[in-house]
Design a protein around this motif. Structure first.
Motif, PDB file in Angstrom:
ATOM      1  N   GLU A 830       0.823  -1.214   0.000  1.00  0.00           N
ATOM      2  CA  GLU A 830       0.000   0.000   0.000  1.00  0.00           C
ATOM      3  C   GLU A 830       0.861   1.270   0.000  1.00  0.00           C
ATOM      4  O   GLU A 830       0.610   2.190  -0.768  1.00  0.00           O
ATOM      5  N   VAL A 831       1.840   1.310   0.868  1.00  0.00           N
ATOM      6  CA  VAL A 831       2.771   2.444   0.836  1.00  0.00           C
ATOM      7  C   VAL A 831       3.570   2.391  -0.467  1.00  0.00           C
ATOM      8  O   VAL A 831       3.670   3.346  -1.208  1.00  0.00           O
ATOM      9  N   ASN A 832       4.173   1.237  -0.715  1.00  0.00           N
ATOM     10  CA  ASN A 832       4.807   0.924  -2.001  1.00  0.00           C
ATOM     11  C   ASN A 832       5.933   1.905  -2.350  1.00  0.00           C
ATOM     12  O   ASN A 832       6.294   2.768  -1.569  1.00  0.00           O
ATOM     13  N   ASP A 833       6.477   1.752  -3.554  1.00  0.00           N
ATOM     14  CA  ASP A 833       7.642   2.525  -3.965  1.00  0.00           C
ATOM     15  C   ASP A 833       7.292   3.976  -4.290  1.00  0.00           C
ATOM     16  O   ASP A 833       6.228   4.266  -4.857  1.00  0.00           O
ATOM     17  N   ALA A 834       8.218   4.855  -3.963  1.00  0.00           N
ATOM     18  CA  ALA A 834       8.097   6.250  -4.370  1.00  0.00           C
ATOM     19  C   ALA A 834       8.303   6.356  -5.883  1.00  0.00           C
ATOM     20  O   ALA A 834       8.842   5.445  -6.525  1.00  0.00           O
ATOM     21  N   ASN A 835       7.866   7.457  -6.429  1.00  0.00           N
ATOM     22  CA  ASN A 835       8.056   7.721  -7.851  1.00  0.00           C
ATOM     23  C   ASN A 835       9.544   7.904  -8.135  1.00  0.00           C
ATOM     24  O   ASN A 835      10.164   8.867  -7.673  1.00  0.00           O
ATOM     25  N   THR A 836      10.147   6.975  -8.890  1.00  0.00           N
ATOM     26  CA  THR A 836      11.594   7.035  -9.119  1.00  0.00           C
ATOM     27  C   THR A 836      11.994   8.181 -10.042  1.00  0.00           C
ATOM     28  O   THR A 836      13.186   8.451 -10.202  1.00  0.00           O
ATOM     29  N   ASP A 837      11.014   8.861 -10.646  1.00  0.00           N
ATOM     30  CA  ASP A 837      11.340  10.079 -11.388  1.00  0.00           C
ATOM     31  C   ASP A 837      11.658  11.227 -10.449  1.00  0.00           C
ATOM     32  O   ASP A 837      12.229  12.239 -10.864  1.00  0.00           O
ATOM     33  N   GLU A 838      11.261  11.055  -9.166  1.00  0.00           N
ATOM     34  CA  GLU A 838      11.490  12.111  -8.182  1.00  0.00           C
ATOM     35  C   GLU A 838      12.306  11.617  -6.987  1.00  0.00           C
ATOM     36  O   GLU A 838      12.480  12.346  -6.011  1.00  0.00           O
ATOM     37  N   PHE A 839      12.801  10.387  -7.078  1.00  0.00           N
ATOM     38  CA  PHE A 839      13.569   9.811  -5.965  1.00  0.00           C
ATOM     39  C   PHE A 839      14.804   9.126  -6.529  1.00  0.00           C
ATOM     40  O   PHE A 839      14.715   8.315  -7.452  1.00  0.00           O
ATOM     41  N   TYR A 840      15.956   9.428  -5.944  1.00  0.00           N
ATOM     42  CA  TYR A 840      17.211   8.849  -6.425  1.00  0.00           C
ATOM     43  C   TYR A 840      17.401   7.443  -5.855  1.00  0.00           C
ATOM     44  O   TYR A 840      17.350   7.245  -4.636  1.00  0.00           O
ATOM     45  N   VAL A 841      17.617   6.464  -6.734  1.00  0.00           N
ATOM     46  CA  VAL A 841      17.756   5.060  -6.328  1.00  0.00           C
ATOM     47  C   VAL A 841      19.210   4.606  -6.367  1.00  0.00           C
ATOM     48  O   VAL A 841      19.681   3.914  -5.467  1.00  0.00           O
ATOM     49  N   GLY A 842      19.953   4.961  -7.410  1.00  0.00           N
ATOM     50  CA  GLY A 842      21.339   4.546  -7.542  1.00  0.00           C
ATOM     51  C   GLY A 842      21.477   3.154  -8.116  1.00  0.00           C
ATOM     52  O   GLY A 842      20.490   2.471  -8.408  1.00  0.00           O
ATOM     53  N   THR A 843      22.709   2.699  -8.249  1.00  0.00           N
ATOM     54  CA  THR A 843      23.032   1.393  -8.823  1.00  0.00           C
ATOM     55  C   THR A 843      23.634   0.498  -7.763  1.00  0.00           C
ATOM     56  O   THR A 843      24.513   0.921  -6.999  1.00  0.00           O
ATOM     57  N   GLU A 844      23.183  -0.749  -7.704  1.00  0.00           N
ATOM     58  CA  GLU A 844      23.698  -1.670  -6.688  1.00  0.00           C
ATOM     59  C   GLU A 844      25.139  -2.072  -6.993  1.00  0.00           C
ATOM     60  O   GLU A 844      25.498  -2.353  -8.140  1.00  0.00           O
ATOM     61  N   SER A 845      25.964  -2.099  -5.970  1.00  0.00           N
ATOM     62  CA  SER A 845      27.349  -2.553  -6.085  1.00  0.00           C
ATOM     63  C   SER A 845      27.380  -4.074  -6.056  1.00  0.00           C
ATOM     64  O   SER A 845      26.724  -4.702  -5.219  1.00  0.00           O
ATOM     65  N   ILE A 846      28.164  -4.662  -6.942  1.00  0.00           N
ATOM     66  CA  ILE A 846      28.180  -6.117  -7.100  1.00  0.00           C
ATOM     67  C   ILE A 846      29.412  -6.747  -6.479  1.00  0.00           C
ATOM     68  O   ILE A 846      29.342  -7.805  -5.845  1.00  0.00           O
ATOM     69  N   THR A 847      30.569  -6.108  -6.631  1.00  0.00           N
ATOM     70  CA  THR A 847      31.809  -6.677  -6.103  1.00  0.00           C
ATOM     71  C   THR A 847      32.244  -5.925  -4.848  1.00  0.00           C
ATOM     72  O   THR A 847      31.751  -4.840  -4.548  1.00  0.00           O
ATOM     73  N   ALA A 848      33.214  -6.500  -4.140  1.00  0.00           N
ATOM     74  CA  ALA A 848      33.709  -5.878  -2.911  1.00  0.00           C
ATOM     75  C   ALA A 848      34.378  -4.543  -3.178  1.00  0.00           C
ATOM     76  O   ALA A 848      34.387  -3.657  -2.318  1.00  0.00           O
ATOM     77  N   THR A 849      34.932  -4.380  -4.382  1.00  0.00           N
ATOM     78  CA  THR A 849      35.665  -3.154  -4.709  1.00  0.00           C
ATOM     79  C   THR A 849      34.962  -2.341  -5.787  1.00  0.00           C
ATOM     80  O   THR A 849      35.570  -1.476  -6.418  1.00  0.00           O
ATOM     81  N   ASP A 850      33.682  -2.613  -5.992  1.00  0.00           N
ATOM     82  CA  ASP A 850      32.890  -1.910  -6.998  1.00  0.00           C
ATOM     83  C   ASP A 850      33.001  -0.393  -6.807  1.00  0.00           C
ATOM     84  O   ASP A 850      32.929   0.122  -5.687  1.00  0.00           O
ATOM     85  N   SER A 851      33.170   0.326  -7.916  1.00  0.00           N
ATOM     86  CA  SER A 851      33.306   1.779  -7.836  1.00  0.00           C
ATOM     87  C   SER A 851      32.028   2.453  -7.354  1.00  0.00           C
ATOM     88  O   SER A 851      32.045   3.604  -6.911  1.00  0.00           O
ATOM     89  N   ASN A 852      30.888   1.735  -7.410  1.00  0.00           N
ATOM     90  CA  ASN A 852      29.616   2.324  -6.966  1.00  0.00           C
ATOM     91  C   ASN A 852      29.540   2.521  -5.451  1.00  0.00           C
ATOM     92  O   ASN A 852      28.638   3.225  -4.976  1.00  0.00           O
ATOM     93  N   TRP A 853      30.431   1.890  -4.679  1.00  0.00           N
ATOM     94  CA  TRP A 853      30.367   2.056  -3.222  1.00  0.00           C
ATOM     95  C   TRP A 853      30.562   3.520  -2.815  1.00  0.00           C
ATOM     96  O   TRP A 853      30.138   3.927  -1.737  1.00  0.00           O
ATOM     97  N   VAL A 854      31.193   4.281  -3.671  1.00  0.00           N
ATOM     98  CA  VAL A 854      31.416   5.687  -3.347  1.00  0.00           C
ATOM     99  C   VAL A 854      30.104   6.478  -3.322  1.00  0.00           C
ATOM    100  O   VAL A 854      30.017   7.552  -2.713  1.00  0.00           O
ATOM    101  N   ASP A 855      29.065   5.919  -3.955  1.00  0.00           N
ATOM    102  CA  ASP A 855      27.759   6.580  -3.995  1.00  0.00           C
ATOM    103  C   ASP A 855      26.999   6.272  -2.710  1.00  0.00           C
ATOM    104  O   ASP A 855      26.296   5.272  -2.595  1.00  0.00           O
ATOM    105  N   VAL A 856      27.124   7.132  -1.739  1.00  0.00           N
ATOM    106  CA  VAL A 856      26.551   6.861  -0.419  1.00  0.00           C
ATOM    107  C   VAL A 856      25.067   7.244  -0.329  1.00  0.00           C
ATOM    108  O   VAL A 856      24.466   7.099   0.737  1.00  0.00           O
ATOM    109  N   ASN A 857      24.490   7.699  -1.421  1.00  0.00           N
ATOM    110  CA  ASN A 857      23.038   7.937  -1.455  1.00  0.00           C
ATOM    111  C   ASN A 857      22.297   6.816  -2.165  1.00  0.00           C
ATOM    112  O   ASN A 857      21.060   6.830  -2.224  1.00  0.00           O
ATOM    113  N   SER A 858      23.029   5.841  -2.690  1.00  0.00           N
ATOM    114  CA  SER A 858      22.415   4.715  -3.380  1.00  0.00           C
ATOM    115  C   SER A 858      21.661   3.825  -2.398  1.00  0.00           C
ATOM    116  O   SER A 858      22.098   3.629  -1.257  1.00  0.00           O
ATOM    117  N   LEU A 859      20.540   3.255  -2.838  1.00  0.00           N
ATOM    118  CA  LEU A 859      19.775   2.325  -2.009  1.00  0.00           C
ATOM    119  C   LEU A 859      20.352   0.913  -2.079  1.00  0.00           C
ATOM    120  O   LEU A 859      19.857   0.008  -1.397  1.00  0.00           O
TER     121      LEU A 859
END
Length: 895
Positions: A830-859
């Motif tokens: 019922e609450v469900n997901d926010a509109n991703t056009d107005e909410f930043y989601v980010g990209t999931e990090s896959i490896t231990a040293t993935d460069s995406n870990w620097v994105d501390v606003n990613s979900l």
């Protein structure tokens, strides 16, 4: 519920020891209070009866009668006994016993966590007849007046308006959208009526104007005010103006009015606001002494409460702030059920100092909350007890992972490469560890706690029906479910080796050294100078027993946990320490200065001695050879250890062999030659490696997990019918008050994330009542208030948790039989997901040293669920009716 099996036992009241704190015994062999937990009620009954016998021959049970200090009648599986360390260790090995550990509450000097370290400091009626100011990102823009006027009455932070609808009302598509001061009447469906909401934190200033029903500005149009101990509750009850009651000091009257009404002149007093409440000492005795209650409550079990738990210390009044003195608890209460700042403004408002100075402590908090939920009165309006929900903005964590070690990322616990880790250093951590805790938590992170009495008590209250809402944490730590490939990630200071091999000072690793390999047929040369040292590989050269003296009995202790005291004919040097005595331990460490029998939690600082660790763990030694070889001035002293990588072994068939050689003419050099090491090899390909990698958080043992829930988020954990792990605690992440450069809402950089976060709530920069002096005074006052009340900035998941808890309470108002599963289902569907056009989601990090870990606003793969006032389907409905004659009625609420 009270264990039926425990009713037959009758023990003396020991509440003066349980939970209150006594001097920690230090003399060898001293008896201590130990918490013993079993797997089931039947197991406990069996173990308890055998412990009570004198002369039992059963394995892993002390042969003499053991005293039970606290049978915990309210718990079916645990009790507290007087044991010495050896008896406790023996009892741990019994197959019916889940855990044995020192009773945390009895020794607060050892186990009580510092309150400052536990914090995670972050309807469709109209709430008001006229619009009121709603602030977001106000602090950074200096928008709040220090001397407000009537236009700031009933003001709030964004914790209310943001949660009215799914859409973010501050969204403009620009990063500056968060700076707007909006004015709104605030719509809502429920207000939390007839729901018991408990904020478990530290001290609370209940005299703040935010919690008073007689304040100027009044509050919401439908605000009722007061508390459940009002006129009509009981013959002596009187209505007061303060909304808040304390679970320790006030709930006994609510649960057991008969006891207090039998002598109202000695058991009741009038609080400063006019509410008739228990005398403090009588309330504490009600919890701690079963004879100080009505007969109907004499068998529910006792919970000891410190005499330091007082209104002056924990609650304050209209003329004084609480003396234990921080803002955190008051902030949380305001965000949960504050008159102008919280969602559940008409709920039954309860607070308890659970972990702060002079508080109940955590296990007692859990026990008290459980008993309150089980034995509070039935609400005659519904014929059932009111639902119970609690807000918990605190948690355990540590910086133990920030050391030289090994990480295990997506290796899986059931694959052959388990235990084969990748090394890292404190100056070069992999991304999935490096960005943990760096913004909001002093580089700390949480691990899942091992079974203990805290965990059991929390599980019991959840099973009893309490809905437990927790702050996810301020560590920017990814939390995932058990089906996720990151669930079994962990770190270790021993890599694939299940023991620790290193050189260490009493308080840490020796400068210039790292962990070294202790696998079969390896040798190391150790050279120390001053406070530093080096470890180099040399040719493996074991000499065997030769003419050395043999010993099968340690000087101190036993073959499992003991040590030998050996006098060398010459002096040696180890990190500046000059000595001619060495202490080889059965747990494969060599210490200098004195010996040690420590077998658990072995680390660079444990034992607290100069030491060489050689696959050190809970090993055993069946035989030690020792003696001098050669002639002066070129003599050597050699020891040969023959043991096993477990707590027992067979003499003559060692699984672990090492030799240590000390040199007369090179006193700062020691050679270590390893023959076989089944402690090392047993770790390769073994599922036990994860569960043998542990650290301590405020004295309590935790797994070195990196992506599981910690404590208390893990409470009630069980395996579901699909084989996956289920966590009943509702886990809350934190929203940022500012937007990203594209004007999108986001999680704040310090908030935990991942698919085990149930939802995010307004957190960073909310506007809440403060217990201490501040900058932003209130526009409202009340008669008799002599202390200036302030509002202030509150953040962290500590702020998000009470916002979510208060809003969930408004859903329980119309869904009184909801469980945590219903709450979670409502959030997901019922609450469900926010509109991703107005909410930043980010990209999931896959490896231990993935460069995406620097994105501390990613979900990090989690869902963007932002809690809002979504319908449940059971709210009262509004209809428009036309009656004959043309009379039209609209907005009629039918229930």
């Amino acid at each position: 519920m009270e264990s039926e099996n425990k009713k037959q036992y009758d023990y003396s009241n020991h509440s003066d020891q349980i939970g209150l704190g006594i001097e920690y015994p230090t003399e060898p062999g001293a008896k201590k209070l130990y918490a013993v937990g079993c797997y089931s009620a039947e197991d406990w009954e069996y173990i308890h009866e055998i412990l009570m016998r004198d002369g039992t021959l059963e394995d892993n049970i002390p042969c003499h009668c053991i005293e039970c200090v606290d049978s915990k009648e309210h718990s079916p599986t645990r009790a507290v006994y007087l044991l010495d360390d050896e008896e406790a260790k023996e009892l741990r090995n019994h197959p019916r016993v889940q855990y044995v550990h020192e009773n945390f509450e009895s020794y607060p000097q050892k186990y009580k966590a510092p309150p400052e370290e536990l914090k995670f400091s972050a309807l469709r009626n109209y709430r008001y007849d006229t619009p009121t100011k709603q602030y977001r990102n106000w602090f950074d823009n200096n928008q709040l007046p220090e001397s407000p006027n009537s236009s700031d009455l009933n003001r709030s932070g964004y914790q209310l308006l943001r949660c009215v609808n799914k859409e973010n009302p501050w969204y403009t598509g620009l990063s500056t959208g968060s700076n707007q001061i909006l004015e709104d009447r605030i719509q809502y469906y429920g207000d939390g009526s007839d729901v018991d909401v408990i904020v478990g934190d530290e001290g609370f200033w209940i005299g703040h104007v935010e919690f008073q029903s007689n304040a100027t500005g009044k509050g919401p149009t439908n605000y009722i005010g007061g508390n459940v101990l009002k006129d009509g509750f009981s013959p002596s009850a009187t209505s007061g103006t303060c909304d808040l009651l304390d679970l320790v000091l006030d709930a006994p009257y609510y649960i057991d009015p008969e006891w207090f009404e039998s002598s109202p002149s000695t058991r009741l007093i009038t609080r400063w606001d006019g509410t008739k409440v228990p005398v403090e000492s009588v309330a504490r005795s009600w919890w701690g002494d079963s004879s100080q209650r009505s007969v109907g409550f004499s068998t529910i079990g006792v919970v000891g409460v410190t005499t330091n738990y007082t209104r002056v210390s924990c609650l304050g009044s209209n003329t004084a702030r609480p003396t234990n003195g921080t803002d955190h608890g008051t902030d949380c209460a305001a965000n949960t059920f504050g008159r102008t700042q919280g969602w559940a403004f008409n709920c039954n408002k309860w607070v308890i100092n659970a972990y702060g100075n002079n508080g109940s402590d955590i296990e007692q908090y859990f026990n008290i909350m459980k008993l309150f939920h089980l034995y509070k009165p039935i609400n005659p309006k519904y014929g059932t007890k009111d639902p119970t929900i609690s807000s918990n903005s605190w948690g355990y964590r540590s910086t133990s992972h920030r050391t030289n070690g090994f990480y295990f990322h997506r290796v899986g616990l059931n694959t052959e490469n388990i235990g084969i880790g990748t090394s890292y250093t404190t100056s070069a951590l992999p991304g999935f560890l490096n960005f943990v805790g760096i913004y909001g938590d002093g580089n700390r992170m949480k691990g899942e706690h091992l079974p203990n009495s805290y965990v059991s008590a929390g599980e019991e209250l959840i099973n009893a029906g309490v809905i437990f809402v927790a702050a996810a944490g301020n560590s920017n730590q990814k939390q995932v479910d058990s089906s996720h490939p990151d669930y079994n990630n962990f770190w270790s200071i021993v890599g694939g080796d299940l023991g620790l091999s290193s050189l260490a000072l009493p308080n840490g690793q020796i400068s210039g050294t790292t962990n070294f390999s202790s696998q079969d047929n390896t040798s190391k040369r150790i050279t120390t100078s001053g406070s530093s040292g080096t470890v180099t590989s040399i040719t493996n050269s074991l000499l065997g027993a030769g003419s050395l003296t043999s010993s099968t009995v340690p000087t101190v202790g036993n073959n499992d946990d003991g040590y030998w005291t050996l006098n060398l004919p010459f002096s040696i040097q180890f990190v500046g320490l000059s000595t001619n005595v060495i202490y080889p331990g059965t747990n494969t460490y060599l210490t200098f200065g004195e010996g040690s029998t420590i077998y658990s939690g072995i680390s660079f600082s444990n034992p607290n001695l100069y030491k060489i660790l050689i696959s050190a763990a809970d090993n055993s030694c069946q035989r030690l050879y020792y003696g001098t070889e050669g002639v002066a001035p070129n003599r050597t002293y050699r020891i040969r250890y023959e043991g096993n990588g477990s707590i027992s072994g067979t003499l003559g068939s060692p699984g672990m062999v090492y030799e240590a050689v000390f040199y007369e003419n090179i006193p700062n050099q020691i050679d270590i030659h390893i023959g076989v090491n089944n402690r090392y090899t047993s770790g390769l390909g073994s599922e036990s490696s994860f569960y043998d990698s542990t650290h301590f958080e405020f004295g309590v043992e935790a797994y070195n997990s990196t992506n599981r829930r910690g404590f208390p988020q893990q409470l009630g954990k069980f395996i579901g019918t699909d084989g996956n792990v289920v966590y009943p605690v509702i886990n809350i992440g934190a929203l940022d008050d500012s937007f990203d450069p594209n004007g999108n809402e986001r999680k704040v950089n310090y908030s935990d994330m991942g698919n085990e976060i149930d939802c995010y709530a307004p957190a960073d920069g909310t506007l809440t009542a403060q217990a201490t002096s501040g900058t932003y005074t209130r526009a409202d006052l009340y008669p008799g208030l002599t202390v200036t009340p302030y509002d202030g900035k509150f953040g962290g998941t500590s702020s998000a948790c009470p916002v979510a808890c208060g809003l969930i309470a408004t859903k329980l108002q119309y869904n009184r039989d909801w469980t945590w599963e219903d709450v979670r289902n409502w959030l997901k569907t019922e609450v469900n997901d926010a509109n991703t056009d107005e909410f930043y989601v980010g990209t999931e990090s896959i490896t231990a040293t993935d460069s995406n870990w620097v994105d501390v606003n990613s979900l990090e793969g989690g869902r963007p669920i932002v809690i809002w006032d979504a319908l449940t389907g059971n709210e009262p409905r509004a209809y428009s009716l036309t009656i004959s004659g043309g009379l039209r009625l609209s907005g009629v609420r039918l229930q």
